[in-house]
Design a protein around this motif. Structure first.
Motif, short mmCIF file in Angstrom:
data_model
loop_
_atom_site.label_atom_id
_atom_site.label_comp_id
_atom_site.label_asym_id
_atom_site.label_seq_id
_atom_site.Cartn_x
_atom_site.Cartn_y
_atom_site.Cartn_z
N SER A 41 0.83 -1.21 0.00
CA SER A 41 0.00 0.00 0.00
C SER A 41 0.87 1.26 0.00
CB SER A 41 -0.93 0.01 1.21
OG SER A 41 -0.19 0.22 2.38
N LYS A 42 0.38 2.30 -0.64
CA LYS A 42 1.11 3.57 -0.74
C LYS A 42 1.31 4.21 0.62
CE LYS A 42 1.53 4.50 -5.23
NZ LYS A 42 2.77 4.80 -5.87
N SER A 43 0.27 4.18 1.45
CA SER A 43 0.37 4.83 2.76
C SER A 43 1.44 4.16 3.61
CB SER A 43 -0.98 4.79 3.48
OG SER A 43 -1.38 3.46 3.69
N HIS A 44 1.55 2.84 3.52
CA HIS A 44 2.57 2.14 4.29
C HIS A 44 3.96 2.52 3.78
CE1 HIS A 44 5.23 -1.21 5.43
NE2 HIS A 44 4.50 -1.23 6.53
N GLN A 45 4.11 2.58 2.48
CA GLN A 45 5.42 2.94 1.90
C GLN A 45 5.81 4.36 2.30
OE1 GLN A 45 4.92 2.31 -2.28
NE2 GLN A 45 5.08 0.09 -2.13
N GLU A 46 4.85 5.29 2.26
CA GLU A 46 5.15 6.67 2.64
C GLU A 46 5.51 6.78 4.12
OE1 GLU A 46 1.67 8.77 1.49
OE2 GLU A 46 2.13 8.65 -0.66
N LEU A 47 4.78 6.05 4.94
CA LEU A 47 5.07 6.04 6.37
C LEU A 47 6.46 5.47 6.64
CD1 LEU A 47 4.09 6.45 9.30
CD2 LEU A 47 3.20 4.11 9.20
N HIS A 48 6.78 4.39 5.96
CA HIS A 48 8.10 3.77 6.14
C HIS A 48 9.21 4.73 5.69
CE1 HIS A 48 10.88 0.51 6.71
NE2 HIS A 48 11.34 0.64 5.48
N SER A 63 8.03 12.47 17.60
CA SER A 63 7.85 13.79 17.00
C SER A 63 6.84 13.69 15.87
CB SER A 63 9.18 14.34 16.49
OG SER A 63 9.68 13.50 15.47
N LYS A 64 6.05 14.74 15.72
CA LYS A 64 4.94 14.71 14.79
C LYS A 64 5.41 15.06 13.37
CE LYS A 64 1.82 16.06 18.42
NZ LYS A 64 0.95 17.08 18.94
N PRO A 65 4.70 14.55 12.37
CA PRO A 65 5.02 14.93 11.00
C PRO A 65 4.72 16.41 10.76
CG PRO A 65 3.42 13.14 11.06
CD PRO A 65 3.70 13.55 12.47
N GLU A 66 5.34 16.95 9.75
CA GLU A 66 5.23 18.38 9.47
C GLU A 66 3.78 18.79 9.19
OE1 GLU A 66 7.08 21.73 6.45
OE2 GLU A 66 7.74 19.66 6.31
N LEU A 67 3.06 17.99 8.44
CA LEU A 67 1.68 18.32 8.11
C LEU A 67 0.83 18.40 9.37
CD1 LEU A 67 -0.56 18.73 6.02
CD2 LEU A 67 -0.82 16.26 5.95
N GLN A 68 1.00 17.46 10.27
CA GLN A 68 0.22 17.47 11.50
C GLN A 68 0.55 18.69 12.35
OE1 GLN A 68 0.59 13.85 13.67
NE2 GLN A 68 -1.07 14.32 15.06
N ARG A 69 1.84 19.06 12.41
CA ARG A 69 2.24 20.24 13.17
C ARG A 69 1.61 21.50 12.58
NH1 ARG A 69 8.21 20.24 12.79
NH2 ARG A 69 8.01 18.29 11.71
N VAL A 70 1.61 21.61 11.26
CA VAL A 70 1.04 22.79 10.60
C VAL A 70 -0.46 22.88 10.87
CG1 VAL A 70 0.53 23.79 8.34
CG2 VAL A 70 2.81 22.93 8.83
N LEU A 71 -1.15 21.74 10.78
CA LEU A 71 -2.59 21.74 11.02
C LEU A 71 -2.91 22.13 12.46
CD1 LEU A 71 -3.70 18.56 9.04
CD2 LEU A 71 -4.09 20.95 8.43
N GLU A 72 -2.15 21.61 13.41
CA GLU A 72 -2.38 21.98 14.81
C GLU A 72 -2.10 23.46 15.03
OE1 GLU A 72 -0.06 19.41 17.25
OE2 GLU A 72 -1.43 17.72 17.00
N HIS A 73 -1.07 23.99 14.38
CA HIS A 73 -0.74 25.41 14.51
C HIS A 73 -1.90 26.26 13.97
CE1 HIS A 73 1.87 28.85 14.93
NE2 HIS A 73 1.61 29.20 13.69
N ARG A 74 -2.46 25.86 12.84
CA ARG A 74 -3.58 26.59 12.25
C ARG A 74 -4.80 26.55 13.18
NH1 ARG A 74 -3.61 24.90 5.86
NH2 ARG A 74 -1.67 25.96 5.32
N ARG A 75 -5.09 25.37 13.74
CA ARG A 75 -6.23 25.26 14.66
C ARG A 75 -6.04 26.16 15.87
NH1 ARG A 75 -5.69 19.44 14.98
NH2 ARG A 75 -6.16 18.76 12.91
N ARG A 76 -4.83 26.16 16.40
CA ARG A 76 -4.53 26.99 17.57
C ARG A 76 -4.72 28.46 17.24
NH1 ARG A 76 0.74 25.99 18.27
NH2 ARG A 76 0.26 23.81 18.59
N ASN A 77 -4.20 28.90 16.09
CA ASN A 77 -4.35 30.30 15.68
C ASN A 77 -5.81 30.66 15.45
OD1 ASN A 77 -1.63 30.80 15.82
ND2 ASN A 77 -1.26 30.47 13.64
#
Length: 144
Positions: A41-48, A63-77
């Motif tokens: 699966s693509k998701s498994h390959q990307e995660l690996h 440590s969190k992935p960059e996308l998750q950090r950005v989304l949390e930052h946006r929610r906080r703002n």
């Protein structure tokens, strides 16, 4: 006899069955190794791939992935902006409401000051004040 059997331990290769296709018979179709659907699966390959990159950089797994950090930052703002807007809406009340609020705050402040003074006063002063109140109440009742 038992000791002879123990001495003649078969090798690991002798225990497993030999498949027929190793004989080199050209008429047989050789089986292909089945693909693991999870690894394919693509998701498994990307995660690996991401885990390998983090490991090379020295980042921990926690440590969190960059996308998750950005989304949390946006929610906080967004929450901060929402709270500011609510505060501004409260500030834009009518002048009458503002005056009522000021008066209420002033009364609360006076009550707190009175409580502080009463707490620091000696016991006999508190008792004397209570006696005065009861004396004035009974005096007023006599007048009526």
């Amino acid at each position: 006899m038992y000791s002879e059997i123990q001495r003649e331990r078969p090798e690991v290769g002798n225990i497993t069955a030999h498949p027929d296709y190793i004989d080199g018979n050209p008429g047989l179709i050789k089986p292909k190794k089945l693909l693991n659907p999870v690894k394919a699966s693509k998701s498994h390959q990307e995660l690996h791939r991401e885990l390998l990159m983090n490991h090379k950089r020295g980042l921990g797994v926690e440590s969190k992935p960059e996308l998750q950090r950005v989304l949390e930052h946006r929610r906080r703002n967004q929450l901060i902006r929402q709270r500011k807007e609510e505060e501004e809406a409260k500030k834009l009340k009518s002048p009458f409401e503002q005056e009522l609020l000021k008066r209420q705050q002033r009364l609360d402040k006076l009550e707190k000051e009175e409580e502080k003074h009463e707490e620091h006063a000696p016991e006999f002063i508190k008792v004397k004040a209570n006696l005065r109140r009861t004396a004035t109440l009974t005096g007023e009742e006599k007048v009526v």
